[in-house]
Design an enzyme around this catalytic site. Sequence first.
Site, short mmCIF file in Angstrom:
data_model
loop_
_atom_site.label_atom_id
_atom_site.label_comp_id
_atom_site.label_asym_id
_atom_site.label_seq_id
_atom_site.Cartn_x
_atom_site.Cartn_y
_atom_site.Cartn_z
N CYS A 17 -12.40 1.58 -29.71
CA CYS A 17 -13.58 2.23 -30.08
C CYS A 17 -14.45 2.67 -28.81
CB CYS A 17 -14.45 1.09 -31.12
SG CYS A 17 -13.67 1.30 -32.63
N GLY A 66 0.68 -1.26 0.14
CA GLY A 66 0.02 0.02 -0.01
C GLY A 66 0.77 1.20 -0.10
N TYR A 96 -9.98 4.47 -12.79
CA TYR A 96 -9.94 5.18 -11.66
C TYR A 96 -9.75 6.68 -11.57
CZ TYR A 96 -7.78 0.41 -10.38
OH TYR A 96 -7.74 -0.98 -10.27
N1 LLP Z 1 -1.13 -7.07 -0.70
C1 LLP Z 1 -2.28 -7.30 -0.74
C2 LLP Z 1 -2.99 -8.30 -0.12
C3 LLP Z 1 -2.84 -6.49 -1.81
O1 LLP Z 1 -4.27 -6.90 -2.08
C4 LLP Z 1 -2.26 -5.54 -2.37
C5 LLP Z 1 -2.81 -4.83 -3.46
C6 LLP Z 1 -0.91 -5.54 -2.14
C7 LLP Z 1 -0.49 -6.37 -1.18
C8 LLP Z 1 0.06 -4.51 -2.99
O2 LLP Z 1 -0.19 -3.18 -2.80
P1 LLP Z 1 0.38 -1.95 -3.45
O3 LLP Z 1 1.93 -1.87 -2.70
O4 LLP Z 1 0.70 -2.37 -4.86
O5 LLP Z 1 -0.42 -1.01 -3.09
N2 LLP Z 1 -5.16 -2.26 -9.42
C9 LLP Z 1 -5.22 -1.07 -8.42
C10 LLP Z 1 -4.39 -1.41 -7.29
C11 LLP Z 1 -5.14 -2.71 -6.66
C12 LLP Z 1 -4.34 -3.00 -5.37
C13 LLP Z 1 -4.65 -4.37 -4.89
N3 LLP Z 1 -4.06 -5.09 -3.83
C14 LLP Z 1 -4.51 0.02 -9.08
O6 LLP Z 1 -3.91 0.04 -10.45
O7 LLP Z 1 -4.25 1.04 -8.53
#
Ligand code: LLP
Length: 437
Positions: free
Chosen positions: A360, A247, A333
Amino acid sequence: MKLHGTATINERGNLAIGGCDATDLIKEFGSPLYVMDEAHLRENCRKYYQAFSASGAGEVLFASKAFMTMAMCRLVEQEGLGLDVVSGGELYTARRAGFPMEKVYFHGNNKTPAELRQAIEYGVGHIVVDNLYEADLLNAIAGETGALVRVLLRITPGIDCHTHEFVRTGQIDSKFGFTLPTGQALAGVKAVLERGNLIYDGLHCHIGSQIFELESFGYAAEVMMTFIDEIRRETGVETAILNLGGGFGIRYTEADTPGDVAEYARIVLSAVALEAEKRGLPTPKVLVEPGRSIVATAGTTLYTVGSVKEIIGVRKYVAVDGGMTDNPRPALYGSRYESMLANKATQEPEEVVSVTGKCCESGDMLLWDVSLPKVESGDILAVSCTGAYNYTMSMNYNRIGRPAVVFVRDGKAAVVVERESLDDLIRNDRIPPYLQR
Ligand code: LLP
């Protein structure tokens, strides 16, 4: 556009990444192209390793959903990180890359029986159990195969943090995990402890993505340590692992204000240590699962400009040869990115344009109202910070093939994913006998 990692403007006045001229990359590998700066990827991995793993207090798992390829698995392994996977497909990719299975954590809110069998067969280190149905299913499958499976429980701690609504996964109203405030989480731990083929190793939570408020992570750590204390009081069982998910936010545009990984580590490691000491608990090993913050800034997408259309007094549309198929994030988003003309990198901005893709679909926009030098057909547009959730969320809408992915380093480029060919697009099509000619 802010230049990240090894990106520079070279003596030809072009954008260069990893010592490779962007216009040469397009000539050699075609357009559009995902370019990953290998030195920058490694630098990001090392920052995390130093901050969490080097002292032995923690461990870092790369969240492969952000960018998953076999080459990336090799790189992650070389940098001493583990891996978070969320599907049989990610798991298979890791296995085929020879990734050490004991360093894999398998997540997901609805793992299928086949995926759980696959994980047990591969000897995956930990399965993160999301719900009671899964605990029973996994226990039964483990029983059939004679395996003892190490598990973490995914907990929904009920923490709200300031990020885009669609990527919040930490509130109570979530499809993920055992809810903490309602008592479901404690019941879940007790249930796992009663399942003879599961070994309880600890807890997991993930409070969201693209988070800048580092205190949110410290708060999550405190809430989880309070629960770990409750588990010991209620069951006498100690918790060895606390996985705080991913996150950590990154800078896409100047509106984003990311923190520092070392500071992030200091906040969560000290919160966990302090709570453990206060409560007389053994300090659990702290795991984090960064995805975006390892790969996002290392990625740049290069496109070729095609049609340019000006609606006088309204807007100038610049169309590129990709779009929502290789980067659905603006459409999904409303995500914003920075960009530049890679072949006019020294020229001053001259006009405000909006960049659209070739689908398209009116919603197929990449950039709204960006200042660029005079844009002409044939220019190479670079969009930065596309390393996370671009390739992995790409699609074949309109039967558009996915771009190739190259790693660039020290003036050399290597293909890590081939461009999808027209034949790739029909690979799984079948014409049933009654439609044959
Ligand atoms: N661990 C778990 C359990 C997760 O669900 C996620 C992301 C991460 C780690 C990694 O999070 P990060 O460090 O990348 O923030 N498609 C969306 C992001 C979805 C994230 C889902 N889970 C986007 O393009 O912003």
